[in-house]
Write a protein that holds these residues in place. Sequence first.
Motif, PDB file in Angstrom:
ATOM      1  N   MET A  65       0.829  -1.211   0.000  1.00  0.00           N
ATOM      2  CA  MET A  65       0.000   0.000   0.000  1.00  0.00           C
ATOM      3  C   MET A  65       0.862   1.259   0.000  1.00  0.00           C
ATOM      4  SD  MET A  65      -3.054  -0.970  -0.360  1.00  0.00           S
ATOM      5  CE  MET A  65      -3.851   0.607  -0.219  1.00  0.00           C
ATOM      6  N   LYS A  66       2.049   1.164   0.595  1.00  0.00           N
ATOM      7  CA  LYS A  66       2.959   2.315   0.581  1.00  0.00           C
ATOM      8  C   LYS A  66       3.394   2.609  -0.860  1.00  0.00           C
ATOM      9  CE  LYS A  66       6.930   4.317   2.821  1.00  0.00           C
ATOM     10  NZ  LYS A  66       7.972   4.223   3.808  1.00  0.00           N
ATOM     11  N   SER A  67       3.639   1.532  -1.627  1.00  0.00           N
ATOM     12  CA  SER A  67       4.020   1.714  -3.028  1.00  0.00           C
ATOM     13  C   SER A  67       2.864   2.300  -3.833  1.00  0.00           C
ATOM     14  CB  SER A  67       4.448   0.368  -3.634  1.00  0.00           C
ATOM     15  OG  SER A  67       5.582  -0.123  -2.968  1.00  0.00           O
ATOM     16  N   ILE A  68       1.639   1.860  -3.514  1.00  0.00           N
ATOM     17  CA  ILE A  68       0.459   2.409  -4.203  1.00  0.00           C
ATOM     18  C   ILE A  68       0.318   3.892  -3.864  1.00  0.00           C
ATOM     19  CG2 ILE A  68      -2.073   2.331  -4.306  1.00  0.00           C
ATOM     20  CD1 ILE A  68      -1.809  -0.742  -3.836  1.00  0.00           C
ATOM     21  N   GLY A  73       1.100   9.867  -5.344  1.00  0.00           N
ATOM     22  CA  GLY A  73       1.703  11.111  -4.875  1.00  0.00           C
ATOM     23  C   GLY A  73       1.592  11.313  -3.375  1.00  0.00           C
ATOM     24  N   GLU A  74       1.185  10.258  -2.652  1.00  0.00           N
ATOM     25  CA  GLU A  74       1.126  10.321  -1.183  1.00  0.00           C
ATOM     26  C   GLU A  74       2.397   9.679  -0.630  1.00  0.00           C
ATOM     27  OE1 GLU A  74      -1.167  11.339   1.134  1.00  0.00           O
ATOM     28  OE2 GLU A  74      -2.392  12.273  -0.408  1.00  0.00           O
ATOM     29  N   SER A  75       2.803  10.078   0.587  1.00  0.00           N
ATOM     30  CA  SER A  75       3.977   9.424   1.161  1.00  0.00           C
ATOM     31  C   SER A  75       3.610   8.024   1.655  1.00  0.00           C
ATOM     32  CB  SER A  75       4.571  10.267   2.285  1.00  0.00           C
ATOM     33  OG  SER A  75       3.624  10.413   3.302  1.00  0.00           O
ATOM     34  N   GLU A  76       2.409   7.891   2.196  1.00  0.00           N
ATOM     35  CA  GLU A  76       1.916   6.572   2.623  1.00  0.00           C
ATOM     36  C   GLU A  76       0.449   6.690   3.013  1.00  0.00           C
ATOM     37  OE1 GLU A  76       3.596   5.037   6.182  1.00  0.00           O
ATOM     38  OE2 GLU A  76       2.876   6.690   7.405  1.00  0.00           O
ATOM     39  N   PHE A  77      -0.219   5.538   3.170  1.00  0.00           N
ATOM     40  CA  PHE A  77      -1.527   5.502   3.823  1.00  0.00           C
ATOM     41  C   PHE A  77      -1.259   5.016   5.242  1.00  0.00           C
ATOM     42  CE2 PHE A  77      -2.797   4.454  -0.676  1.00  0.00           C
ATOM     43  CZ  PHE A  77      -3.320   5.708  -0.944  1.00  0.00           C
ATOM     44  N   SER A  78      -1.529   5.868   6.230  1.00  0.00           N
ATOM     45  CA  SER A  78      -1.109   5.517   7.586  1.00  0.00           C
ATOM     46  C   SER A  78      -2.067   4.560   8.271  1.00  0.00           C
ATOM     47  CB  SER A  78      -0.933   6.775   8.425  1.00  0.00           C
ATOM     48  OG  SER A  78      -2.135   7.502   8.418  1.00  0.00           O
ATOM     49  N   LEU A  79      -3.276   4.371   7.689  1.00  0.00           N
ATOM     50  CA  LEU A  79      -4.178   3.368   8.252  1.00  0.00           C
ATOM     51  C   LEU A  79      -4.910   2.642   7.131  1.00  0.00           C
ATOM     52  CD1 LEU A  79      -7.394   4.459   8.169  1.00  0.00           C
ATOM     53  CD2 LEU A  79      -6.438   6.043   9.832  1.00  0.00           C
ATOM     54  N   GLY A  95       4.587   5.139  14.826  1.00  0.00           N
ATOM     55  CA  GLY A  95       5.964   5.599  14.623  1.00  0.00           C
ATOM     56  C   GLY A  95       6.434   5.227  13.214  1.00  0.00           C
ATOM     57  N   ASP A  96       7.741   5.120  13.054  1.00  0.00           N
ATOM     58  CA  ASP A  96       8.282   4.826  11.727  1.00  0.00           C
ATOM     59  C   ASP A  96       8.343   3.336  11.422  1.00  0.00           C
ATOM     60  OD1 ASP A  96       8.696   7.448  11.077  1.00  0.00           O
ATOM     61  OD2 ASP A  96      10.696   7.495  11.973  1.00  0.00           O
ATOM     62  N   ALA A  97       8.432   2.528  12.474  1.00  0.00           N
ATOM     63  CA  ALA A  97       8.828   1.136  12.231  1.00  0.00           C
ATOM     64  C   ALA A  97       7.828   0.087  12.696  1.00  0.00           C
ATOM     65  CB  ALA A  97      10.181   0.875  12.903  1.00  0.00           C
ATOM     66  N   PHE A  98       6.645   0.526  13.176  1.00  0.00           N
ATOM     67  CA  PHE A  98       5.731  -0.465  13.755  1.00  0.00           C
ATOM     68  C   PHE A  98       4.310  -0.335  13.185  1.00  0.00           C
ATOM     69  CE2 PHE A  98       9.088   0.457  16.756  1.00  0.00           C
ATOM     70  CZ  PHE A  98       9.582  -0.812  17.005  1.00  0.00           C
ATOM     71  N   ILE A  99       3.577  -1.440  13.268  1.00  0.00           N
ATOM     72  CA  ILE A  99       2.191  -1.470  12.787  1.00  0.00           C
ATOM     73  C   ILE A  99       1.332  -2.126  13.864  1.00  0.00           C
ATOM     74  CG2 ILE A  99       0.624  -2.359  10.996  1.00  0.00           C
ATOM     75  CD1 ILE A  99       3.165  -2.638   9.172  1.00  0.00           C
ATOM     76  N   LEU A 100       0.189  -1.515  14.151  1.00  0.00           N
ATOM     77  CA  LEU A 100      -0.760  -2.088  15.109  1.00  0.00           C
ATOM     78  C   LEU A 100      -1.890  -2.765  14.333  1.00  0.00           C
ATOM     79  CD1 LEU A 100      -1.925  -2.395  18.006  1.00  0.00           C
ATOM     80  CD2 LEU A 100      -3.019  -0.165  17.676  1.00  0.00           C
ATOM     81  N   ILE A 101      -2.133  -4.032  14.661  1.00  0.00           N
ATOM     82  CA  ILE A 101      -3.222  -4.800  14.024  1.00  0.00           C
ATOM     83  C   ILE A 101      -4.330  -4.964  15.050  1.00  0.00           C
ATOM     84  CG2 ILE A 101      -3.865  -6.990  12.937  1.00  0.00           C
ATOM     85  CD1 ILE A 101      -0.851  -7.472  12.420  1.00  0.00           C
TER      86      ILE A 101
END
Lengths: 129, 201
Positions: A65-68, A73-79, A95-101
Amino acid sequence: MNIILKDDELGKIEKILSDNLINSGIKTAILIDTAGNVITYIDNGGYRKDIFPLAALVAGNFGAMKSIASILGESEFSLLFHKGKEKNIYLTRVGDAFILISVFDDDILLGFVRLKIDEVTAQLNKLRM
Amino acid sequence: MALINMRDKEIQVKIVYYGPAMGGKTTNLQYIYDKYQSRIKTEMVSIKTHGDRTLFFDFLPFDMGKIHDFNMRIQLYTVPGQIKYNSTRRLVLQGVDGMVFVADSQAEQRYKNVESLNNLKENLNVYNKDIFNVPIVMQYNKRDLAHDSTPLLSIGDLENDLNLHIKAPTFAASGITGMNIIPTLRRITIDTIAFIEKELQ
């Protein structure tokens, strides 16, 4: 660089997840890193044996999704949120390095879940994650 | 990037099987899964195309038992070998601790092996990693095809093409028969753990 998790850090993280998510009816909360490693989890949904594949797939999904986002033109989708017939999954960058599921049933309102997850990410970020 | 849990005495390590398309990366994991099914408490995860080729990755969590009182949880991944999936390969390499390069021994695949190894070097650079400073094992797969009179590269040729400078441990292997599949896994695991221990000191 390796990540070393100590007893007190894990205890703090688990208390935040338990107090805000599990006590609010969310079935399963898992904190992973972006490489797919499991930091810790609390599971009331019966997914214990699938925690590690789940973490690997979510990390891959987040990366894709970050690549999408980049193409758009977005840096990322944060959720990210995926809705099923009975189960739903909500993925949030911490933060920069973690994901909450967060996995939850249809009997909880999405707005309430979002509110709780915002509180959790704010508290986890205070731990300098 | 290994994850070390001091409370539960557990270390999670990520090992990625890399190499050209149709070289036998998924077959390696499938063999490990079949051989040690009783020790693997979950299904092997594969994200495939309709044509049964790896689209994103295969994933197999593997419990290696205890080393220095720590439970070793090895996370095995493959990458898609097809050239067009480079962005996916790069994603899977994130946080890699050790690698197995699965080369195809068939003479006609010579160029593709070299191309894939160069691609690995480039993708590691994205994460500020250097192939000379990450544990890696070379596996020369499909040696069983010699019995079918398929022209194969000699081990010497493969060494010259791929391992002249890296000087990684090598295994002549066959994913189909299982020859040297487990020794490959054992070697990359030992080397990766030794590397992490050295980093921690």
